[in-house]
Design a protein around this motif. Structure first.
Motif, PDB file in Angstrom:
ATOM      1  N   VAL A  32       1.009  -7.625  11.631  1.00 31.97           N
ATOM      2  CA  VAL A  32       0.780  -9.032  11.258  1.00 31.97           C
ATOM      3  C   VAL A  32       1.368  -9.943  12.332  1.00 31.97           C
ATOM      4  O   VAL A  32       0.737 -10.916  12.746  1.00 31.97           O
ATOM      5  CB  VAL A  32       1.409  -9.346   9.881  1.00 31.97           C
ATOM      6  CG1 VAL A  32       1.342 -10.828   9.568  1.00 31.97           C
ATOM      7  CG2 VAL A  32       0.745  -8.527   8.798  1.00 31.97           C
ATOM      8  N   LEU A  33       2.569  -9.616  12.794  1.00 26.49           N
ATOM      9  CA  LEU A  33       3.193 -10.426  13.841  1.00 26.49           C
ATOM     10  C   LEU A  33       2.353 -10.391  15.119  1.00 26.49           C
ATOM     11  O   LEU A  33       2.125 -11.427  15.744  1.00 26.49           O
ATOM     12  CB  LEU A  33       4.612  -9.940  14.139  1.00 26.49           C
ATOM     13  CG  LEU A  33       5.627 -10.038  13.009  1.00 26.49           C
ATOM     14  CD1 LEU A  33       6.987  -9.547  13.478  1.00 26.49           C
ATOM     15  CD2 LEU A  33       5.728 -11.445  12.470  1.00 26.49           C
ATOM     16  N   ILE A  37       1.185 -14.117  15.746  1.00 21.18           N
ATOM     17  CA  ILE A  37       2.174 -14.837  16.560  1.00 21.18           C
ATOM     18  C   ILE A  37       1.850 -14.634  18.039  1.00 21.18           C
ATOM     19  O   ILE A  37       2.441 -13.818  18.733  1.00 21.18           O
ATOM     20  CB  ILE A  37       3.615 -14.398  16.211  1.00 21.18           C
ATOM     21  CG1 ILE A  37       3.836 -14.355  14.709  1.00 21.18           C
ATOM     22  CG2 ILE A  37       4.613 -15.350  16.882  1.00 21.18           C
ATOM     23  CD1 ILE A  37       3.540 -15.662  13.978  1.00 21.18           C
ATOM     24  N   THR A  38       0.905 -15.406  18.505  1.00 23.25           N
ATOM     25  CA  THR A  38       0.449 -15.348  19.889  1.00 23.25           C
ATOM     26  C   THR A  38       1.316 -16.264  20.761  1.00 23.25           C
ATOM     27  O   THR A  38       2.021 -17.146  20.246  1.00 23.25           O
ATOM     28  CB  THR A  38      -1.010 -15.809  19.976  1.00 23.25           C
ATOM     29  OG1 THR A  38      -1.066 -17.193  19.585  1.00 23.25           O
ATOM     30  CG2 THR A  38      -1.920 -14.961  19.089  1.00 23.25           C
ATOM     31  N   PRO A  39       1.257 -16.077  22.074  1.00 25.06           N
ATOM     32  CA  PRO A  39       1.979 -17.009  22.953  1.00 25.06           C
ATOM     33  C   PRO A  39       1.540 -18.459  22.727  1.00 25.06           C
ATOM     34  O   PRO A  39       2.370 -19.376  22.736  1.00 25.06           O
ATOM     35  CB  PRO A  39       1.615 -16.531  24.361  1.00 25.06           C
ATOM     36  CG  PRO A  39       1.260 -15.100  24.197  1.00 25.06           C
ATOM     37  CD  PRO A  39       0.633 -14.995  22.830  1.00 25.06           C
ATOM     38  N   GLU A  40       0.242 -18.646  22.492  1.00 28.18           N
ATOM     39  CA  GLU A  40      -0.277 -20.004  22.255  1.00 28.18           C
ATOM     40  C   GLU A  40       0.280 -20.593  20.966  1.00 28.18           C
ATOM     41  O   GLU A  40       0.621 -21.785  20.908  1.00 28.18           O
ATOM     42  CB  GLU A  40      -1.812 -19.981  22.197  1.00 28.18           C
ATOM     43  CG  GLU A  40      -2.487 -19.562  23.490  1.00 28.18           C
ATOM     44  CD  GLU A  40      -2.482 -18.038  23.726  1.00 28.18           C
ATOM     45  OE1 GLU A  40      -2.630 -17.655  24.896  1.00 28.18           O
ATOM     46  OE2 GLU A  40      -2.296 -17.261  22.770  1.00 28.18           O
ATOM     47  N   VAL A  54       4.454 -19.434  28.093  1.00 23.60           N
ATOM     48  CA  VAL A  54       5.049 -18.482  27.159  1.00 23.60           C
ATOM     49  C   VAL A  54       4.338 -17.148  27.360  1.00 23.60           C
ATOM     50  O   VAL A  54       3.110 -17.081  27.305  1.00 23.60           O
ATOM     51  CB  VAL A  54       4.899 -18.949  25.692  1.00 23.60           C
ATOM     52  CG1 VAL A  54       5.433 -17.890  24.731  1.00 23.60           C
ATOM     53  CG2 VAL A  54       5.614 -20.277  25.472  1.00 23.60           C
ATOM     54  N   THR A  55       5.113 -16.107  27.610  1.00 24.29           N
ATOM     55  CA  THR A  55       4.572 -14.759  27.784  1.00 24.29           C
ATOM     56  C   THR A  55       5.107 -13.882  26.664  1.00 24.29           C
ATOM     57  O   THR A  55       6.300 -13.943  26.343  1.00 24.29           O
ATOM     58  CB  THR A  55       5.005 -14.166  29.142  1.00 24.29           C
ATOM     59  OG1 THR A  55       4.605 -15.057  30.178  1.00 24.29           O
ATOM     60  CG2 THR A  55       4.390 -12.794  29.372  1.00 24.29           C
ATOM     61  N   ARG A  56       4.218 -13.069  26.078  1.00 25.61           N
ATOM     62  CA  ARG A  56       4.624 -12.187  24.983  1.00 25.61           C
ATOM     63  C   ARG A  56       4.613 -10.737  25.450  1.00 25.61           C
ATOM     64  O   ARG A  56       3.685 -10.292  26.107  1.00 25.61           O
ATOM     65  CB  ARG A  56       3.680 -12.340  23.798  1.00 25.61           C
ATOM     66  CG  ARG A  56       4.077 -11.459  22.611  1.00 25.61           C
ATOM     67  CD  ARG A  56       3.158 -11.634  21.447  1.00 25.61           C
ATOM     68  NE  ARG A  56       2.037 -10.696  21.556  1.00 25.61           N
ATOM     69  CZ  ARG A  56       1.127 -10.524  20.611  1.00 25.61           C
ATOM     70  NH1 ARG A  56       1.178 -11.236  19.498  1.00 25.61           N
ATOM     71  NH2 ARG A  56       0.149  -9.664  20.782  1.00 25.61           N
ATOM     72  N   TYR A  57       5.663 -10.025  25.080  1.00 21.91           N
ATOM     73  CA  TYR A  57       5.761  -8.587  25.326  1.00 21.91           C
ATOM     74  C   TYR A  57       5.846  -7.884  23.982  1.00 21.91           C
ATOM     75  O   TYR A  57       6.636  -8.291  23.122  1.00 21.91           O
ATOM     76  CB  TYR A  57       6.987  -8.256  26.182  1.00 21.91           C
ATOM     77  CG  TYR A  57       6.906  -8.866  27.563  1.00 21.91           C
ATOM     78  CD1 TYR A  57       6.233  -8.211  28.585  1.00 21.91           C
ATOM     79  CD2 TYR A  57       7.480 -10.104  27.823  1.00 21.91           C
ATOM     80  CE1 TYR A  57       6.142  -8.784  29.845  1.00 21.91           C
ATOM     81  CE2 TYR A  57       7.394 -10.684  29.082  1.00 21.91           C
ATOM     82  CZ  TYR A  57       6.724 -10.010  30.088  1.00 21.91           C
ATOM     83  OH  TYR A  57       6.630 -10.583  31.331  1.00 21.91           O
ATOM     84  N   GLU A  58       5.038  -6.844  23.805  1.00 25.33           N
ATOM     85  CA  GLU A  58       5.069  -6.054  22.580  1.00 25.33           C
ATOM     86  C   GLU A  58       5.944  -4.827  22.810  1.00 25.33           C
ATOM     87  O   GLU A  58       5.660  -4.023  23.694  1.00 25.33           O
ATOM     88  CB  GLU A  58       3.652  -5.632  22.182  1.00 25.33           C
ATOM     89  CG  GLU A  58       2.781  -6.805  21.809  1.00 25.33           C
ATOM     90  CD  GLU A  58       1.364  -6.394  21.447  1.00 25.33           C
ATOM     91  OE1 GLU A  58       1.112  -5.204  21.180  1.00 25.33           O
ATOM     92  OE2 GLU A  58       0.496  -7.286  21.440  1.00 25.33           O
ATOM     93  N   LEU A  66       8.777  -9.904  22.073  1.00 25.45           N
ATOM     94  CA  LEU A  66       9.681 -10.693  22.898  1.00 25.45           C
ATOM     95  C   LEU A  66       8.849 -11.776  23.577  1.00 25.45           C
ATOM     96  O   LEU A  66       7.831 -11.484  24.214  1.00 25.45           O
ATOM     97  CB  LEU A  66      10.363  -9.826  23.958  1.00 25.45           C
ATOM     98  CG  LEU A  66      11.276 -10.589  24.917  1.00 25.45           C
ATOM     99  CD1 LEU A  66      12.506 -11.105  24.171  1.00 25.45           C
ATOM    100  CD2 LEU A  66      11.683  -9.713  26.086  1.00 25.45           C
ATOM    101  N   PHE A  67       9.277 -13.011  23.420  1.00 23.22           N
ATOM    102  CA  PHE A  67       8.610 -14.150  24.047  1.00 23.22           C
ATOM    103  C   PHE A  67       9.509 -14.693  25.148  1.00 23.22           C
ATOM    104  O   PHE A  67      10.682 -15.012  24.898  1.00 23.22           O
ATOM    105  CB  PHE A  67       8.322 -15.239  23.014  1.00 23.22           C
ATOM    106  CG  PHE A  67       7.343 -14.806  21.966  1.00 23.22           C
ATOM    107  CD1 PHE A  67       5.978 -14.952  22.168  1.00 23.22           C
ATOM    108  CD2 PHE A  67       7.780 -14.219  20.792  1.00 23.22           C
ATOM    109  CE1 PHE A  67       5.075 -14.527  21.214  1.00 23.22           C
ATOM    110  CE2 PHE A  67       6.885 -13.793  19.825  1.00 23.22           C
ATOM    111  CZ  PHE A  67       5.530 -13.945  20.038  1.00 23.22           C
TER     112      PHE A  67
END
Length: 101
Positions: A32-33, A37-40, A54-58, A66-67
């Motif tokens: 769900v996250l 929960i996107t960078p945008e 904003v960059t997202r790492y899974e 991690l943002f």
């Protein structure tokens, strides 16, 4: 539903960069996250604080996101006049995000 109902968060800083972790209380909510929960979405939710990208790492091994938020701390701890120069309140602000079930 508010994000804090299914996850917790921690904030870190390096210079003018804030890092926000997002960890679900239950592993089943990791998907769900990842979906919602996107960078945008993070940039839009925290738009008054985040001026850069904003960059997202899974982190699938530990079911966390991690943002990395650029230009987020008003110049950085040593130059900022902000009350929260380290950006620790950003993790609480992130958890206020509304998500649809």
């Amino acid at each position: 539903m508010k994000l804090y109902e299914i996850a917790h968060s921690r904030a870190g800083d390096k210079g003018n960069i804030s890092t926000l972790s997002l960890i679900p209380f239950e592993e089943k909510d990791f998907g769900v996250l990842c979906e919602k929960i996107t960078p945008e979405a993070v940039k839009n939710h925290l738009k008054e604080h985040l001026k850069g990208s904003v960059t997202r790492y899974e982190l699938e091994g530990i079911s966390a996101l991690l943002f990395v938020c650029e230009d987020a701390l008003a110049g950085g701890v040593t130059t900022s006049l902000a009350l929260d120069a380290h950006g620790k309140c950003l993790s609480s602000a992130l958890l206020e995000m509304e998500i649809e079930e």
